[in-house]
Design an enzyme around this catalytic site. Structure first.
Site, PDB file in Angstrom:
ATOM      1  N   ASP A  10      15.918  34.062 -16.455  1.00  0.00           N
ATOM      2  CA  ASP A  10      16.276  35.272 -15.957  1.00  0.00           C
ATOM      3  C   ASP A  10      17.232  35.197 -14.788  1.00  0.00           C
ATOM      4  OD1 ASP A  10      14.040  33.855 -14.686  1.00  0.00           O
ATOM      5  OD2 ASP A  10      13.152  35.523 -13.871  1.00  0.00           O
ATOM      6  N   HIS A  18      12.660  39.567 -14.979  1.00  0.00           N
ATOM      7  CA  HIS A  18      12.545  39.512 -13.736  1.00  0.00           C
ATOM      8  C   HIS A  18      13.614  39.731 -12.730  1.00  0.00           C
ATOM      9  CE1 HIS A  18       8.209  38.983 -14.837  1.00  0.00           C
ATOM     10  NE2 HIS A  18       8.506  37.918 -15.624  1.00  0.00           N
ATOM     11  N   GLU A  36       2.526  34.863  -7.641  1.00  0.00           N
ATOM     12  CA  GLU A  36       3.836  34.908  -8.437  1.00  0.00           C
ATOM     13  C   GLU A  36       4.542  33.495  -8.279  1.00  0.00           C
ATOM     14  OE1 GLU A  36       8.106  35.001  -8.916  1.00  0.00           O
ATOM     15  OE2 GLU A  36       6.922  35.176  -7.059  1.00  0.00           O
ATOM     16  N   ASN A  45       7.669  32.187  -7.818  1.00  0.00           N
ATOM     17  CA  ASN A  45       8.497  32.081  -6.774  1.00  0.00           C
ATOM     18  C   ASN A  45       7.925  31.744  -5.423  1.00  0.00           C
ATOM     19  OD1 ASN A  45      10.655  31.984  -8.573  1.00  0.00           O
ATOM     20  ND2 ASN A  45      11.379  33.997  -7.917  1.00  0.00           N
TER      21      ASN A  45
END
Length: 308
Positions: A13, A234, A163, A165
């Site tokens: 992504d 994303h 999430e 990251n």
């Protein structure tokens, strides 16, 4: 034209987000910095370099940064992105090297040289940005705006609460959110609805080398594509917000990052009920997916036309 500096960990992504930025007539990439995340730092940097040459912006500096988190062991997402990080895409190896130095210093120097002019967008773990903020707090004043792809106020994808990251370096994320600027957080609540369905992928197939060598192999590796469903793209959502903020609804909030929880480490705790508190974030709550894909595919078509 808005100038942007992309901090990333390519990553499928990430590659699609970089392609969007390069193809947009509204933004100009002034630098790409890399961090270990979806795959190792040598691979994320090699992917950024390969993308730079394949897409056609060889004059833009690519600078490597942190191989892993500030205080934790490195985690990766190669199970999602493939061993190379770019799924089934097989781009020619880059012929040009990365620029010298560390990504954190490049972020500082670039923003200091053009205060108020450059938007910083981070679509990977926030380690490089945290190091930059710690070394030179005025980064928060020099950035025109700061947008991340990360976090969520409803659910995670690395764990039920976090999430990827943010979970990859919660301490870095905590530093970044408490640094005194407004973080525009485009999280899973928005990005998981930006689906590359069959109709989208069919349009990608018509884009020559860009479609056959990069876009389609990435998207189809990323997840099952059907007429009504497909993988969420994303990172491109954060870049799309920089190009056209009207695509994504945002609301002010106080965001704090959980660093200690056994089951919630990396969770972004989002409080929309501010009371007397001053918000430190604008949090994405919804996206116009139809307009999003119109913007993205138009940008991809411009890139496809330049590379044949």
């Amino acid at each position: 034209m808005k100038k942007i500096l992309i901090d990333c960990d390519p990553g499928i992504d990430d590659a699609l987000a970089i392609t969007l930025a390069h193809g947009s007539s509204e933004v100009e990439i002034v630098g790409v910095t890399t961090v270990g995340g979806n795959v190792s730092l040598p691979k994320t940097t090699a992917n950024a370099l390969a993308l730079r040459e394949f897409l056609g912006f060889p004059e833009v500096p690519v600078v490597a940064g942190s191989p892993g988190a500030l205080l934790r062991r490195w985690i990766d997402a190669s199970a999602v992105h493939g061993d190379s990080g770019l799924g089934e895409a097989r781009l020619p190896a880059a012929t040009l090297p990365p620029a010298n130095g560390h990504a954190a210093d490049f972020i500082i120097d670039t923003l200091a040289a053009h205060p108020g002019e450059i938007s910083l967008v981070a679509v990977g773990p926030l380690t490089n940005v945290a190091l930059a903020v710690r070394k030179e707090p005025r980064v928060t004043e020099w950035a025109r705006e700061f947008v991340i792809l990360g976090g969520s106020f409803t659910r995670g994808n690395y764990s039920p609460a976090a999430e990827f990251n943010i979970a990859a370096d919660p301490e870095a994320a905590a530093i970044v959110f408490s640094a005194g600027w407004t973080v525009t957080m485009i999280g899973l609540d928005v990005s998981r609805t930006a689906l590359a369905t069959g109709a989208v992928v069919d349009q990608m197939r018509e884009m020559g080398r860009l479609g056959t060598d990069l876009l389609v192999p990435c998207v189809e590796f990323y997840g099952m594509v059907t007429a009504d469903e497909g993988p969420a793209i994303h990172d491109a959502c954060a870049v799309a917000y920089l190009i056209d903020p009207t695509l994504i609804q945002v609301e002010p909030a106080v965001v704090e990052v959980e660093t200690m929880g056994r089951f919630t480490s990396g969770m972004t705790v989002v409080n929309f009920h501010l009371g007397e508190r001053t918000p430190n974030a604008l949090v994405g709550t919804s996206i116009d997916s139809g307009r999003f894909w119109e913007l993205v595919l138009a940008a991809y078509a411009r890139v496809a036309a330049t590379i044949g």
